[in-house]
Design an enzyme around this catalytic site. Sequence first.
Site, PDB file in Angstrom:
ATOM      1  N   HIS A 101      21.354 -30.906  17.478  1.00  0.00           N
ATOM      2  CA  HIS A 101      20.119 -30.123  17.440  1.00  0.00           C
ATOM      3  C   HIS A 101      20.097 -29.342  18.757  1.00  0.00           C
ATOM      4  O   HIS A 101      20.573 -29.849  19.789  1.00  0.00           O
ATOM      5  CB  HIS A 101      18.876 -31.011  17.463  1.00  0.00           C
ATOM      6  CG  HIS A 101      18.711 -31.932  16.303  1.00  0.00           C
ATOM      7  ND1 HIS A 101      19.227 -33.195  16.275  1.00  0.00           N
ATOM      8  CD2 HIS A 101      18.025 -31.789  15.146  1.00  0.00           C
ATOM      9  CE1 HIS A 101      18.884 -33.792  15.149  1.00  0.00           C
ATOM     10  NE2 HIS A 101      18.161 -32.969  14.443  1.00  0.00           N
ATOM     11  N   ASP A 104      18.957 -31.358  21.642  1.00  0.00           N
ATOM     12  CA  ASP A 104      19.822 -32.472  22.076  1.00  0.00           C
ATOM     13  C   ASP A 104      20.660 -32.026  23.270  1.00  0.00           C
ATOM     14  O   ASP A 104      21.108 -32.836  24.076  1.00  0.00           O
ATOM     15  CB  ASP A 104      20.829 -32.870  20.993  1.00  0.00           C
ATOM     16  CG  ASP A 104      20.184 -33.330  19.715  1.00  0.00           C
ATOM     17  OD1 ASP A 104      19.038 -33.807  19.774  1.00  0.00           O
ATOM     18  OD2 ASP A 104      20.840 -33.205  18.658  1.00  0.00           O
ATOM     19  N   GLU A 232      19.068 -30.731   3.985  1.00  0.00           N
ATOM     20  CA  GLU A 232      19.271 -32.189   4.004  1.00  0.00           C
ATOM     21  C   GLU A 232      18.021 -32.841   3.407  1.00  0.00           C
ATOM     22  O   GLU A 232      16.990 -32.940   4.069  1.00  0.00           O
ATOM     23  CB  GLU A 232      19.482 -32.651   5.447  1.00  0.00           C
ATOM     24  CG  GLU A 232      19.747 -34.134   5.555  1.00  0.00           C
ATOM     25  CD  GLU A 232      19.977 -34.576   7.004  1.00  0.00           C
ATOM     26  OE1 GLU A 232      20.546 -33.809   7.792  1.00  0.00           O
ATOM     27  OE2 GLU A 232      19.567 -35.700   7.334  1.00  0.00           O
ATOM     28  N   GLU A 268      22.330 -37.517   3.001  1.00  0.00           N
ATOM     29  CA  GLU A 268      22.322 -38.691   3.896  1.00  0.00           C
ATOM     30  C   GLU A 268      22.057 -39.941   3.068  1.00  0.00           C
ATOM     31  O   GLU A 268      21.104 -40.000   2.286  1.00  0.00           O
ATOM     32  CB  GLU A 268      21.240 -38.511   4.965  1.00  0.00           C
ATOM     33  CG  GLU A 268      21.133 -39.723   5.883  1.00  0.00           C
ATOM     34  CD  GLU A 268      20.335 -39.448   7.144  1.00  0.00           C
ATOM     35  OE1 GLU A 268      20.449 -38.346   7.696  1.00  0.00           O
ATOM     36  OE2 GLU A 268      19.597 -40.351   7.562  1.00  0.00           O
ATOM     37  N   HIS A 271      18.557 -41.476   3.302  1.00  0.00           N
ATOM     38  CA  HIS A 271      17.530 -40.662   2.654  1.00  0.00           C
ATOM     39  C   HIS A 271      17.576 -40.860   1.146  1.00  0.00           C
ATOM     40  O   HIS A 271      16.540 -40.838   0.479  1.00  0.00           O
ATOM     41  CB  HIS A 271      17.725 -39.189   2.981  1.00  0.00           C
ATOM     42  CG  HIS A 271      17.592 -38.858   4.435  1.00  0.00           C
ATOM     43  ND1 HIS A 271      17.717 -37.600   4.937  1.00  0.00           N
ATOM     44  CD2 HIS A 271      17.340 -39.652   5.503  1.00  0.00           C
ATOM     45  CE1 HIS A 271      17.550 -37.600   6.248  1.00  0.00           C
ATOM     46  NE2 HIS A 271      17.329 -38.848   6.614  1.00  0.00           N
ATOM     47  N   ASP A 307      13.737 -44.976   7.718  1.00  0.00           N
ATOM     48  CA  ASP A 307      15.079 -44.453   7.943  1.00  0.00           C
ATOM     49  C   ASP A 307      15.689 -45.207   9.122  1.00  0.00           C
ATOM     50  O   ASP A 307      15.508 -44.802  10.271  1.00  0.00           O
ATOM     51  CB  ASP A 307      14.886 -42.958   8.281  1.00  0.00           C
ATOM     52  CG  ASP A 307      16.126 -42.124   8.114  1.00  0.00           C
ATOM     53  OD1 ASP A 307      17.081 -42.611   7.506  1.00  0.00           O
ATOM     54  OD2 ASP A 307      16.121 -40.969   8.589  1.00  0.00           O
ATOM     55  N   ASP A 309      18.814 -45.636   9.811  1.00  0.00           N
ATOM     56  CA  ASP A 309      20.004 -44.955  10.353  1.00  0.00           C
ATOM     57  C   ASP A 309      21.027 -45.940  10.913  1.00  0.00           C
ATOM     58  O   ASP A 309      21.487 -45.795  12.060  1.00  0.00           O
ATOM     59  CB  ASP A 309      19.608 -43.965  11.465  1.00  0.00           C
ATOM     60  CG  ASP A 309      18.878 -42.735  10.950  1.00  0.00           C
ATOM     61  OD1 ASP A 309      19.104 -42.359   9.795  1.00  0.00           O
ATOM     62  OD2 ASP A 309      18.081 -42.157  11.714  1.00  0.00           O
ATOM     63  N   ASP A 338      25.158 -39.922  11.249  1.00  0.00           N
ATOM     64  CA  ASP A 338      23.748 -39.820  11.645  1.00  0.00           C
ATOM     65  C   ASP A 338      23.231 -41.260  11.736  1.00  0.00           C
ATOM     66  O   ASP A 338      22.432 -41.710  10.918  1.00  0.00           O
ATOM     67  CB  ASP A 338      22.976 -38.995  10.619  1.00  0.00           C
ATOM     68  CG  ASP A 338      21.621 -38.568  11.149  1.00  0.00           C
ATOM     69  OD1 ASP A 338      21.266 -39.002  12.255  1.00  0.00           O
ATOM     70  OD2 ASP A 338      20.918 -37.813  10.457  1.00  0.00           O
TER      71      ASP A 338
HETATM   72  C1  XLS Z   1      16.347 -37.413  10.077  1.00  0.00           C
HETATM   73  C2  XLS Z   1      17.498 -36.581   9.786  1.00  0.00           C
HETATM   74  C3  XLS Z   1      17.999 -35.768  10.958  1.00  0.00           C
HETATM   75  C4  XLS Z   1      18.864 -34.653  10.470  1.00  0.00           C
HETATM   76  C5  XLS Z   1      19.056 -33.546  11.442  1.00  0.00           C
HETATM   77  O1  XLS Z   1      15.992 -38.288   9.314  1.00  0.00           O
HETATM   78  O2  XLS Z   1      18.508 -37.370   9.263  1.00  0.00           O
HETATM   79  O3  XLS Z   1      18.659 -36.568  11.873  1.00  0.00           O
HETATM   80  O4  XLS Z   1      20.119 -35.107  10.085  1.00  0.00           O
HETATM   81  O5  XLS Z   1      17.863 -32.983  11.821  1.00  0.00           O
HETATM   82 NI    NI Z   2      20.443 -36.761   8.873  1.00  0.00          NI
HETATM   83 NI    NI Z   3      17.801 -39.480   8.557  1.00  0.00          NI
END
Ligand code: XLS
Ligand code: NI
Ligand code: NI
Length: 440
Positions: A101, A104, A232, A268, A271, A307, A309, A338
């Site tokens: 991003h 980042d 996404e 993802e 998600h 999420d 991750d 991610d």
């Molecule tokens: C958040 C998203 C984010 C995207 C990029 O849940 O996964 O990390 O991948 O903005």
């Molecule tokens: Ni993501």
């Molecule tokens: Ni995510």
Amino acid sequence: MKEIFGGIPKIEYEGPTGKNPLAFHFYDADRVIMGKKMSEHLPFAMAWWHNLCANGTDMFGRGVADKSFGKAEGTMEHAKAKVDAGFEFMEKLQIKYFCFHDVDLVPEADDIKVTEARLDEISDYILSRMKGTDIKCLWGTANMFSNPRFCNGAGSTNSADVFSFAAAQVKKALDITVKLGGRGYVFWGGREGYETLLNTDVKFEQENIARLMKMAVAYGRKIGFKGDFYIEPKPKEPMKHQYDFDAATAIGFLKAHGLDKDFKLNIEANHATLAGHTFEHELRISAINGMLGSIDANQGDMLLGWDTDEFPCNVYSATMCMYEVLKNGGLTGGFNFDAKTRRPSYTHEDMFKAYILGMDTFALGLINAAKLIEDGRIDEIVRQKYSSFDSRLGKSILSGEATLESLAEHAEKLGKPELPGSGRQEELQHIVNDILFGRS
Ligand code: XLS
Ligand code: NI
Ligand code: NI
């Protein structure tokens, strides 16, 4: 250049019987599977934000991991140290891509012009670090969800001023993505959604999101961006309802607004499960629409509704993912981790072990998926399942020759059809286990 992760060696493939935690046990970059090297099947990417920025802060506690890399946070020296850390990290792990991003990369200033100048400076530095390596940019994106100005959304905001700031961020993030040779550009609609219909004009908001995306396409193509734009999808979090709920919803949106030629999807895993789907469902829906572009490789926790991750460790899920990817003929994008280490896994060594876990999990997924395809039983059972459409009657339906009248006549002649034939689900699941765990 001074090593940042001193004591961590270059991570090599040591084979499945190895016990070295700082080695790959399954990811063997040059091993050829179905005619392609593992490294080509699996263009892995490092996510700048989780790996180089996130320090384990959560709603209940401040950071625990040290991501200062020896410099004072909030400075450009620190931004450069993160670049150095990132390149050392990728080189040691044989990772060829990164994703970022805008914010980042550099500390965000109050004045957007200052942030933009910092982005120019850091992207020059990244470019200089890329020289002489085979490390590339997978995709870039703009963070249009953290800054308080985006509390009502970015493209979906009620404020034309805020909309302009979103546009400015997309413009700059595209500039940098193109400068770094990025394969793709992502829109994750972080706050593109709503909490209550009582204060929301959904139609207006969705049309404005499409307007922003169209501007991005126009600008991107103008400055020479040849890659794919991605949506996404995510169903919720941070908003209660997010407009890009899942793959099917995002595809419908893209088609409704004439964006489907320039956009694909970045799917993802976590998600997908938040949307009540499996990872492979989202991949299949994208693939059959010609829109499977890239993957955010992670996994959620089925007992938690957010999420998380996590780094992927579920080999069964990775197998089903790679089955879809192989059937799709690969990805135009890649596999971006991610994913973040758990809060108590706060050491630098944990960062490496997490990527090793993720890469080995997907390597196993690839090996297994290739076996499922080469075995051929699944394809054959699916073929048989629909074989009645090879008959004269079936062909008349497929060709459009059949009508309601002709089919009703056929049904009335039969009086009662045979049952359609077993779906053979348990047999198929047994075959999958055979192939995954058998010793063939
Ligand atoms: C958040 C998203 C984010 C995207 C990029 O849940 O996964 O990390 O991948 O903005
Ligand atoms: Ni993501
Ligand atoms: Ni995510």
